[in-house]
Design an enzyme around this catalytic site. Structure first.
Site, short mmCIF file in Angstrom:
data_model
loop_
_atom_site.label_atom_id
_atom_site.label_comp_id
_atom_site.label_asym_id
_atom_site.label_seq_id
_atom_site.Cartn_x
_atom_site.Cartn_y
_atom_site.Cartn_z
N GLU A 1 9.02 20.63 7.34
CA GLU A 1 8.29 19.25 8.22
C GLU A 1 7.69 18.74 8.19
OE1 GLU A 1 10.22 19.07 11.25
OE2 GLU A 1 11.27 20.48 11.80
N ARG B 1 20.81 17.72 22.41
CA ARG B 1 19.98 18.85 22.02
C ARG B 1 19.50 20.07 22.78
NH1 ARG B 1 14.91 16.47 17.62
NH2 ARG B 1 14.38 15.94 19.96
N LYS C 1 13.62 22.98 19.79
CA LYS C 1 12.78 22.91 20.41
C LYS C 1 12.57 23.71 21.21
CE LYS C 1 11.22 17.61 21.18
NZ LYS C 1 9.74 18.09 19.89
C1 LIG Z 1 8.74 20.70 14.86
C2 LIG Z 1 9.61 18.62 15.31
N1 LIG Z 1 10.31 17.82 13.94
C3 LIG Z 1 10.84 16.42 13.92
C4 LIG Z 1 10.67 16.09 15.50
C5 LIG Z 1 11.27 14.67 14.80
O1 LIG Z 1 12.55 14.32 15.81
P1 LIG Z 1 12.90 12.83 17.10
O2 LIG Z 1 13.18 12.07 16.05
O3 LIG Z 1 14.32 13.71 18.02
O4 LIG Z 1 12.06 12.53 17.92
C6 LIG Z 1 9.89 16.72 16.63
C7 LIG Z 1 10.06 15.84 17.55
O5 LIG Z 1 10.51 15.90 18.67
C8 LIG Z 1 9.62 17.36 16.14
O6 LIG Z 1 8.63 18.30 16.92
#
Ligand SMILES: Cc1ncc(COP(=O)(O)O)c(C=O)c1O
Length: 344
Positions: A220, A82, A184
């Protein structure tokens, strides 16, 4: 392993500076040999693209202290992938995926005294990041980049651990339909500060974002993905190009299907069909699984399973996920990587 004597049960989600971090520099077209450093301050040009043009991205992951003394990473290869995708979205050079995982292990090992003990619920949060640096004034990719990884011990993100929390559906957008929502990158989070603060002022845990084009679908839940269990027992998560592909969400999709025998689906989740869900949760590395008691949208409050109790499917998913992460439950092949601990 002798741990430092900290109040592990009450860490909260705060930055605490640890002795070691990893740093590598990309210069003249390649990543140079990186390594551990004790310097927690980055010395960068005032003309860095990371400061002006948002050329920065990051990851969030955790190390888990197991009962038998070993230390787990949960699917770190997925964070490496990612981060690469986020780098590509911003025209930054990706850090090699295998080296990423090795560097994470080095940081965890070097700071092993600070990995919260098994049984406290706390973990070592790990933050890898890539930033554009060097002298640039026009809007263009940077001449140099820094990849660094620091770590800090954390407790539960949403106060109260696995207790339901209520959320506030905001009219602000976090990402555009073909923007950077699936990466991200820092800019997505800068834009979430106002809605997040407004939600907390109203006594909600965080803001829920709708799809930016039509404001009719859930995207989200703060810094976490949405999941719901329908009244006919399907595990559903939103399908959208502008949400972050959560590693926790994909893990839950797998566990719901293969361990709980549920039908699973990624599909649009319409705001006006939220009452089809008997249980709703927020999932992510930091949030783990946070049951959603209800959501406020304008003057309407939509309640799910309960504002005080955890739904049975949510609880089962939580037990499985956390059990795998802390090494108490056998996970699917390849999900757990052990960190070799050599620091006494
Ligand atoms: C906006 C957002 N959505 C979802 C997630 C959850 O992703 P992950 O399960 O990979 O931590 C995160 C955290 O990383 C995030 O910042």
């Amino acid at each position: 392993m002798q741990k430092v004597d900290w109040d592990w049960e009450n860490l909260g989600f705060q930055y605490r500076r640890l002795p070691f971090r990893y740093l590598s520099v990309h210069k003249d077209g390649e990543w140079h040999e990186g390594g551990l450093t004790t310097d927690s301050t980055l010395h960068i040009s005032e003309a860095s693209t990371a400061l002006h043009y948002g050329q920065n991205c990051f990851e969030g992951m955790k190390a888990y202290q197991c009962k038998d003394g070993s230390v787990n990473l949960f699917r770190p290869d997925q964070n490496a992938k990612r981060l690469k995708a986020s780098c590509e979205r911003l025209m930054m050079p990706a850090f090699p995926e295998d080296k990423f995982v090795e560097a994470v292990k080095e940081v965890v090992n070097a700071n092993a005294k600070y990995i919260p003990p098994y049984g406290t619920g706390a973990t070592l949060y790990i933050r890898p990041l890539v930033i554009g640096v060097g002298d640039t004034i026009g809007v263009s990719p940077a001449p140099e980049y820094i990849f660094t990884i620091f770590a800090t011990p954390v407790g539960s993100y949403f106060k109260g651990g696995i207790k339901p929390a209520n959320f506030w559906i905001t009219d602000y957008d976090r990402a555009a339909p073909k923007g950077t929502g699936a990466a991200k990158v820092g800019g997505n989070y800068g834009g979430s500060l106002i809605p997040g603060t407004e939600a907390k002022k109203r006594n909600f845990a965080d803001a829920v974002y709708l799809d930016p084009a039509t404001h009719s679908k859930i995207e989200e839940v703060g810094s976490a993905n949405f999941f719901g269990i329908t009244k006919d027992n399907r595990f559903v998560t939103p399908l959208s190009p502008s949400i972050l592909p959560s590693i926790t969400k994909y893990s839950l999709l797998y566990l719901a299907k293969h361990k709980l025998g549920l039908e699973t689906s990624e599909e649009p989740v319409y705001l006006d069909q939220l009452d089809e869900f008997k249980e709703v949760g927020a999932c992510g590395t930091a949030a783990v699984i946070t049951p959603v008691g209800g959501m406020q949208y304008h003057d309407k409050f939509i309640e799910f399973y309960s504002e005080t109790e955890v739904g049975p499917v949510t609880q089962k998913l939580y037990d499985l996920l956390v059990g795998i992460q802390f090494g108490d439950v056998e996970g699917p092949e390849g999900w757990i990587q052990k960190v070799p601990i050599t620091e006494a």
